[in-house]
Write a protein that holds these residues in place. Structure first.
Motif, PDB file in Angstrom:
ATOM      1  N   VAL A  25      32.027  52.392  33.327  1.00 24.92           N
ATOM      2  CA  VAL A  25      32.232  52.963  31.995  1.00 24.92           C
ATOM      3  C   VAL A  25      33.610  53.625  31.943  1.00 24.92           C
ATOM      4  O   VAL A  25      33.712  54.849  31.832  1.00 24.92           O
ATOM      5  CB  VAL A  25      31.122  53.982  31.644  1.00 24.92           C
ATOM      6  CG1 VAL A  25      31.201  54.379  30.180  1.00 24.92           C
ATOM      7  CG2 VAL A  25      29.750  53.445  31.963  1.00 24.92           C
ATOM      8  N   GLY A  26      34.655  52.833  32.092  1.00 22.81           N
ATOM      9  CA  GLY A  26      36.015  53.362  32.019  1.00 22.81           C
ATOM     10  C   GLY A  26      36.330  54.376  33.098  1.00 22.81           C
ATOM     11  O   GLY A  26      36.525  54.009  34.249  1.00 22.81           O
ATOM     12  N   PRO A  27      36.327  55.673  32.755  1.00 33.47           N
ATOM     13  CA  PRO A  27      36.720  56.681  33.734  1.00 33.47           C
ATOM     14  C   PRO A  27      35.656  56.976  34.796  1.00 33.47           C
ATOM     15  O   PRO A  27      35.946  57.634  35.785  1.00 33.47           O
ATOM     16  CB  PRO A  27      36.993  57.920  32.890  1.00 33.47           C
ATOM     17  CG  PRO A  27      36.170  57.726  31.666  1.00 33.47           C
ATOM     18  CD  PRO A  27      36.123  56.234  31.430  1.00 33.47           C
ATOM     19  N   ILE A  28      34.418  56.504  34.593  1.00 36.79           N
ATOM     20  CA  ILE A  28      33.361  56.737  35.578  1.00 36.79           C
ATOM     21  C   ILE A  28      32.586  55.448  35.838  1.00 36.79           C
ATOM     22  O   ILE A  28      32.623  54.515  35.041  1.00 36.79           O
ATOM     23  CB  ILE A  28      32.362  57.837  35.152  1.00 36.79           C
ATOM     24  CG1 ILE A  28      31.611  57.410  33.893  1.00 36.79           C
ATOM     25  CG2 ILE A  28      33.023  59.185  35.002  1.00 36.79           C
ATOM     26  CD1 ILE A  28      30.364  58.201  33.622  1.00 36.79           C
ATOM     27  N   THR A  29      31.880  55.435  36.953  1.00 34.05           N
ATOM     28  CA  THR A  29      30.925  54.377  37.256  1.00 34.05           C
ATOM     29  C   THR A  29      29.587  55.037  37.533  1.00 34.05           C
ATOM     30  O   THR A  29      29.521  56.061  38.204  1.00 34.05           O
ATOM     31  CB  THR A  29      31.359  53.553  38.483  1.00 34.05           C
ATOM     32  OG1 THR A  29      32.605  52.919  38.184  1.00 34.05           O
ATOM     33  CG2 THR A  29      30.330  52.497  38.829  1.00 34.05           C
ATOM     34  N   GLN A  42      20.602  58.439  40.500  1.00 33.80           N
ATOM     35  CA  GLN A  42      21.736  57.981  39.711  1.00 33.80           C
ATOM     36  C   GLN A  42      22.950  58.742  40.192  1.00 33.80           C
ATOM     37  O   GLN A  42      22.908  59.961  40.340  1.00 33.80           O
ATOM     38  CB  GLN A  42      21.529  58.283  38.232  1.00 33.80           C
ATOM     39  CG  GLN A  42      20.775  57.251  37.492  1.00 33.80           C
ATOM     40  CD  GLN A  42      20.847  57.504  36.000  1.00 33.80           C
ATOM     41  OE1 GLN A  42      21.896  57.785  35.449  1.00 33.80           O
ATOM     42  NE2 GLN A  42      19.699  57.405  35.369  1.00 33.80           N
ATOM     43  N   VAL A  43      24.018  58.024  40.435  1.00 35.74           N
ATOM     44  CA  VAL A  43      25.243  58.620  40.934  1.00 35.74           C
ATOM     45  C   VAL A  43      26.350  58.350  39.938  1.00 35.74           C
ATOM     46  O   VAL A  43      26.562  57.206  39.532  1.00 35.74           O
ATOM     47  CB  VAL A  43      25.628  58.011  42.300  1.00 35.74           C
ATOM     48  CG1 VAL A  43      26.934  58.588  42.803  1.00 35.74           C
ATOM     49  CG2 VAL A  43      24.512  58.212  43.310  1.00 35.74           C
ATOM     50  N   LEU A  44      27.044  59.403  39.531  1.00 37.72           N
ATOM     51  CA  LEU A  44      28.229  59.245  38.694  1.00 37.72           C
ATOM     52  C   LEU A  44      29.441  59.460  39.582  1.00 37.72           C
ATOM     53  O   LEU A  44      29.532  60.474  40.271  1.00 37.72           O
ATOM     54  CB  LEU A  44      28.244  60.261  37.548  1.00 37.72           C
ATOM     55  CG  LEU A  44      27.135  60.126  36.526  1.00 37.72           C
ATOM     56  CD1 LEU A  44      27.239  61.241  35.493  1.00 37.72           C
ATOM     57  CD2 LEU A  44      27.184  58.773  35.848  1.00 37.72           C
ATOM     58  N   SER A  45      30.340  58.501  39.564  1.00 31.87           N
ATOM     59  CA  SER A  45      31.530  58.576  40.394  1.00 31.87           C
ATOM     60  C   SER A  45      32.761  58.381  39.516  1.00 31.87           C
ATOM     61  O   SER A  45      32.814  57.439  38.721  1.00 31.87           O
ATOM     62  CB  SER A  45      31.474  57.502  41.472  1.00 31.87           C
ATOM     63  OG  SER A  45      32.621  57.534  42.274  1.00 31.87           O
ATOM     64  N   ALA A  49      40.831  55.089  41.548  1.00 31.85           N
ATOM     65  CA  ALA A  49      41.707  53.985  41.918  1.00 31.85           C
ATOM     66  C   ALA A  49      41.011  52.629  41.852  1.00 31.85           C
ATOM     67  O   ALA A  49      41.670  51.608  41.879  1.00 31.85           O
ATOM     68  CB  ALA A  49      42.254  54.208  43.323  1.00 31.85           C
ATOM     69  N   ALA A  50      39.684  52.623  41.758  1.00 33.33           N
ATOM     70  CA  ALA A  50      38.931  51.373  41.799  1.00 33.33           C
ATOM     71  C   ALA A  50      38.957  50.667  40.447  1.00 33.33           C
ATOM     72  O   ALA A  50      38.941  51.294  39.393  1.00 33.33           O
ATOM     73  CB  ALA A  50      37.491  51.649  42.202  1.00 33.33           C
ATOM     74  N   THR A  51      38.983  49.341  40.503  1.00 30.99           N
ATOM     75  CA  THR A  51      38.896  48.533  39.290  1.00 30.99           C
ATOM     76  C   THR A  51      37.430  48.198  39.020  1.00 30.99           C
ATOM     77  O   THR A  51      36.577  48.375  39.883  1.00 30.99           O
ATOM     78  CB  THR A  51      39.683  47.219  39.457  1.00 30.99           C
ATOM     79  OG1 THR A  51      39.042  46.432  40.470  1.00 30.99           O
ATOM     80  CG2 THR A  51      41.133  47.476  39.816  1.00 30.99           C
ATOM     81  N   SER A  52      37.153  47.683  37.823  1.00 32.04           N
ATOM     82  CA  SER A  52      35.772  47.326  37.483  1.00 32.04           C
ATOM     83  C   SER A  52      35.235  46.271  38.431  1.00 32.04           C
ATOM     84  O   SER A  52      34.086  46.341  38.859  1.00 32.04           O
ATOM     85  CB  SER A  52      35.681  46.853  36.039  1.00 32.04           C
ATOM     86  OG  SER A  52      36.488  45.707  35.833  1.00 32.04           O
TER      87      SER A  52
END
Length: 77
Positions: A25-29, A42-45, A49-52
């Motif tokens: 989701v853009g700035p977070i995964t 559920q983990v919000l990260s 630097a990571a791409t989708s």
């Protein structure tokens, strides 16, 4: 989510499991992880630097989660 071979910080809580769903989701995964001992986290990260495509590679993989106890919250239901 720890990288392969990365050690957890001292005093951290740790759980192992499988990332069964990954939502970029853009700035977070958001990772949905089925834990080895049962249940799900559920983990919000933050995406620093990571791409989708890089974060989606975690889907279906074994992962180790590590967090500071003061960062956790229990939800009812």
């Amino acid at each position: 989510i720890l990288a392969d071979g990365q050690n957890a910080p001292s005093g951290a809580r740790n759980e192992s499991g499988v990332a069964h769903d990954v939502v970029y989701v853009g700035p977070i995964t958001r990772y949905h992880v089925t834990l080895d001992r049962g249940g799900e986290l559920q983990v919000l990260s933050q995406n620093l630097a990571a791409t989708s495509s890089e974060v989606w590679e975690a889907r279906g993989r074994r992962v180790t989660l590590s967090w500071r106890p003061e960062s956790e919250a229990e939800l009812d239901g």
